[in-house]
Every structure is written in structure tokens, then in C-alpha cells.
Design an enzyme around this catalytic site. Structure first.
Site, PDB file in Angstrom:
ATOM      1  N   SER A 107     -50.169  -4.439  27.357  1.00 56.36           N
ATOM      2  CA  SER A 107     -49.832  -4.125  25.967  1.00 56.36           C
ATOM      3  C   SER A 107     -48.511  -4.724  25.506  1.00 56.36           C
ATOM      4  O   SER A 107     -48.246  -4.752  24.297  1.00 56.36           O
ATOM      5  CB  SER A 107     -49.792  -2.602  25.770  1.00 56.36           C
ATOM      6  OG  SER A 107     -48.714  -2.031  26.493  1.00 56.36           O
ATOM      7  N   LYS A 125     -42.885   0.471  25.125  1.00 60.74           N
ATOM      8  CA  LYS A 125     -43.182  -0.184  23.842  1.00 60.74           C
ATOM      9  C   LYS A 125     -41.880  -0.688  23.227  1.00 60.74           C
ATOM     10  O   LYS A 125     -40.789  -0.418  23.732  1.00 60.74           O
ATOM     11  CB  LYS A 125     -43.862   0.789  22.869  1.00 60.74           C
ATOM     12  CG  LYS A 125     -45.120   1.466  23.379  1.00 60.74           C
ATOM     13  CD  LYS A 125     -46.287   0.511  23.547  1.00 60.74           C
ATOM     14  CE  LYS A 125     -47.539   1.229  24.047  1.00 60.74           C
ATOM     15  NZ  LYS A 125     -48.642   0.295  24.344  1.00 60.74           N
TER      16      LYS A 125
END
Length: 329
Positions: free
Chosen positions: A110, A180
Site C-alpha cells: 500500500s 500511511k
């Protein structure tokens, strides 16, 4: 002459040894010296320099004494010291992991291309202890706020992995942590329309430096506008079309935002593998003055609006009172 010089050297040694002789030998010593005036006896005196050999005996005694002293001062065996050294090392590792730096392993794609699956990153855990909060553009590790990883099955670690993870020598294998990039912080307004760019406080972000090649900013999941609550962050993965980030959890508490209390720290370096050593700086697009300026204007306008809202009733009340007074007059 040589013999005399030798005997002259020996006398002080004999005199030194008298400290260990009986008193009657001490009283006899002047008589021996008086009778030793002859050269032959004098050489016997030199032969009597067996006392020098005796002093060698004293030297042997000193050596024995040194040996006893060295035994007393002899360092401990390495094998006896080893458990202590290991204990200190483990304690230091635990303290470092708890308060300074912790290693984390990247389990997914990701965050490509910034981070690859299997990379090890080091996370700064020190600055949050001093009140530091996440900033826009930083890559952060955070605990699952609740519901983000419900469908993710973590591999079961063995005893060794549990122990090494506990002291910080291996990345955490049990805790449900995510990594993230921070896009917006508390007080920001963030949005992204299909076919467009991500906007923070009305300012578009140029994300070409870190978004995965071929990805769009948000075409798979447009969102917003979202007002990020104070003390929270809005996060997104760099591989936008392969990241279940804040966009996909807007139905949960916080509308997809993550509380700062859940943030472990900022990932600041890729430490492993060696051929991928690199820092993780904040991209330049987050340095735009308009981002903070817009947020500052919004923050400054809020108190003004509240003040105006509070003043309106007072002005109306004042005008009504004046009007009544004129009517009565």
C-alpha cells in the site's frame, strides 16, 4: 678494587636484611666487619654476598606476594561476565524500543513505491513524548483505530519471535499496526474529486513525487470535503489504488480520521535491506505556504465569527431598549 666495589655495594643489602635478623646477629655485625679487613676475608665478604642471593629469596617472596595480589585482582571469567552483558544489552534494547526507536516490517504494497513489501523501517518514538504531533507529508505508523484490520489475519509468531519483538530486536508481529502518509492534520479540510487532485484547505497537492506510477490521486474512491477534527489526522497510502486508507473507513468513528493518540511515531528511515537504505523526508508539496496559511485564516476567522454571533443579540437588545426609551418619552 673490583672486589671492594662489589662488597661496598653489598653492605647496604646486608644491612637491609638485618631487619629480618635476630637482635644478637645485629650486635655481632660490627665484629664481622672489623675482622673482615683482610683482602681474602673481604672476598669472602663478597662470597658472603650470598645475601644478594638471599635478597633474591626476598625477591621470590615479593613475586609470591605479587601472585597473591594478582589472584585477588584477577578479572572475572568471560563466561561469568557474559550473562551480565547479555542482561544489560537486553535491557538497553527494551528501553530503546520503548522510548527511542522501534523497527517495523512492511507487510503490504500500500505504500509503494516509497516502501516495498518486506522493508524494515525505523520509527521515532522519542519526539511524541515531548508533545510532537504528526505533520502533513510524514509517513507514520499507527495502531488500528478499530475496524481497519478486522479482515486481516496476522501470522502466528513463535516464542522466539515474540521475545525478540518484545525487546525490539525484531519488528512487531502481533500488534495490528498500519503505515500511511499524513495528508491532513487537525483543523484541515481535505477533499478529492474524481479526475482531480487532493486539496488541503483549498490548496491542490502535487503528488507525483510519491504516488505509485500510473495511479490517480483518488479516482478509485473520491471523498470530501472532510473536516479533520483537532488531535486527528487523515492518512492515505502512496499506492492509491491498492490502499485501504482513511477514504475507505469513513463509516467508522472519526469519519476515517486517526486520533493522534493511536500514532506510534514517524518512520524516518528505511533500514533494511541494505540496498534500500534511504531517508523518508517530507515531500516538497507539503511545504506550500498556502496550506498552513489557509488553515491559519480558517482558525483566525472562527473566533471572529463566534464574536460576531455573540455581538448580534447584544446589539439587537440595545437597539430595542433605546427604542422603548424614546417611545416612553
Amino acid at each position: 678494587m673490583a672486589v671492594g666495589a662489589r662488597s661496598g655495594h653489598d653492605d647496604p643489602e646486608e644491612g637491609h636484611e638485618q631487619l629480618a635478623e635476630s637482635p644478637e646477629n645485629v650486635t655481632d655485625r660490627p665484629m664481622e666487619r672489623g675482622s673482615g679487613s683482610g683482602g681474602t676475608h673481604g672476598s669472602g665478604g663478597v662470597h658472603g654476598s650470598d645475601g644478594v642471593h638471599g635478597s633474591g629469596g626476598v625477591h621470590d617472596g615479593d613475586k609470591d606476594g605479587d601472585s597473591d595480589g594478582s589472584d585477588a585482582r584477577k578479572p572475572r571469567s568471560f563466561w561469568k561476565e557474559l550473562p551480565l552483558l547479555i542482561g544489560i544489552a537486553l535491557l538497553l534494547a527494551l528501553l530503546i524500543k520503548t522510548f527511542l526507536v522501534q523497527a517495523f516490517s512492511i507487510p503490504s504494497d500500500s505504500m509503494q513505491d516509497t516502501l516495498q513489501r518486506g522493508d524494515r523501517v525505523l520509527v521515532d518514538k522519542l519526539t511524541p513524548w515531548f508533545g510532537s504531533e504528526p505533520e502533513r507529508g510524514e509517513v507514520v505508523v499507527f495502531h488500528d483505530p478499530g475496524g481497519w484490520l478486522d479482515n486481516t489475519q496476522a501470522p502466528e509468531p513463535n516464542v522466539a519471535q515474540r521475545f525478540l519483538s518484545f525487546i525490539g530486536l525484531m519488528p512487531s508481529s502481533e500488534e495490528k499496526d498500519l503505515i500511511k502518509r499524513v495528508i491532513a492534520v487537525g483543523g484541515d479540510t481535505v477533499e478529492c474529486k474524481k479526475g482531480g487532485k487532493v486539496h488541503v484547505n483549498g490548496v491542490p497537492l502535487n503528488e507525483t513525487d510519491y504516488i505509485y506510477p500510473g495511479n490517480t490521486p483518488c479516482d478509485d474512491k473520491p471523498f470530501g470535503p472532510i473536516d479533520v477534527p483537532k488531535g486527528s489526522i487523515w492518512v492515505m497510502g502512496d499506492h492509491r489504488q491498492n490502499s485501504l486508507d482513511s477514504r475507505y473507513h469513513q463509516e467508522l468513528t472519526g469519519d476515517g480520521t486517526v486520533s493522534n493518540d493511536e500514532v506510534v511515531g514517524r518512520a524516518f528511515v528505511v533500514a533494511w535491506p541494505v540496498n534500500r537504505w534511504s531517508l523518508l523526508p517530507v515531500p516538497g508539496t507539503f511545504d506550500q505556504s498556502g496550506l498552513s496559511a489557509a488553515a491559519s485564516v480558517a482558525s483566525a476567522a472562527a473566533p471572529g465569527a463566534l464574536g460576531l454571533a455573540g455581538a448580534v443579540p447584544f446589539v439587537l437588545w440595545r437597539r430595542r431598549r433605546l427604542t422603548r426609551g424614546r417611545t416612553a418619552g
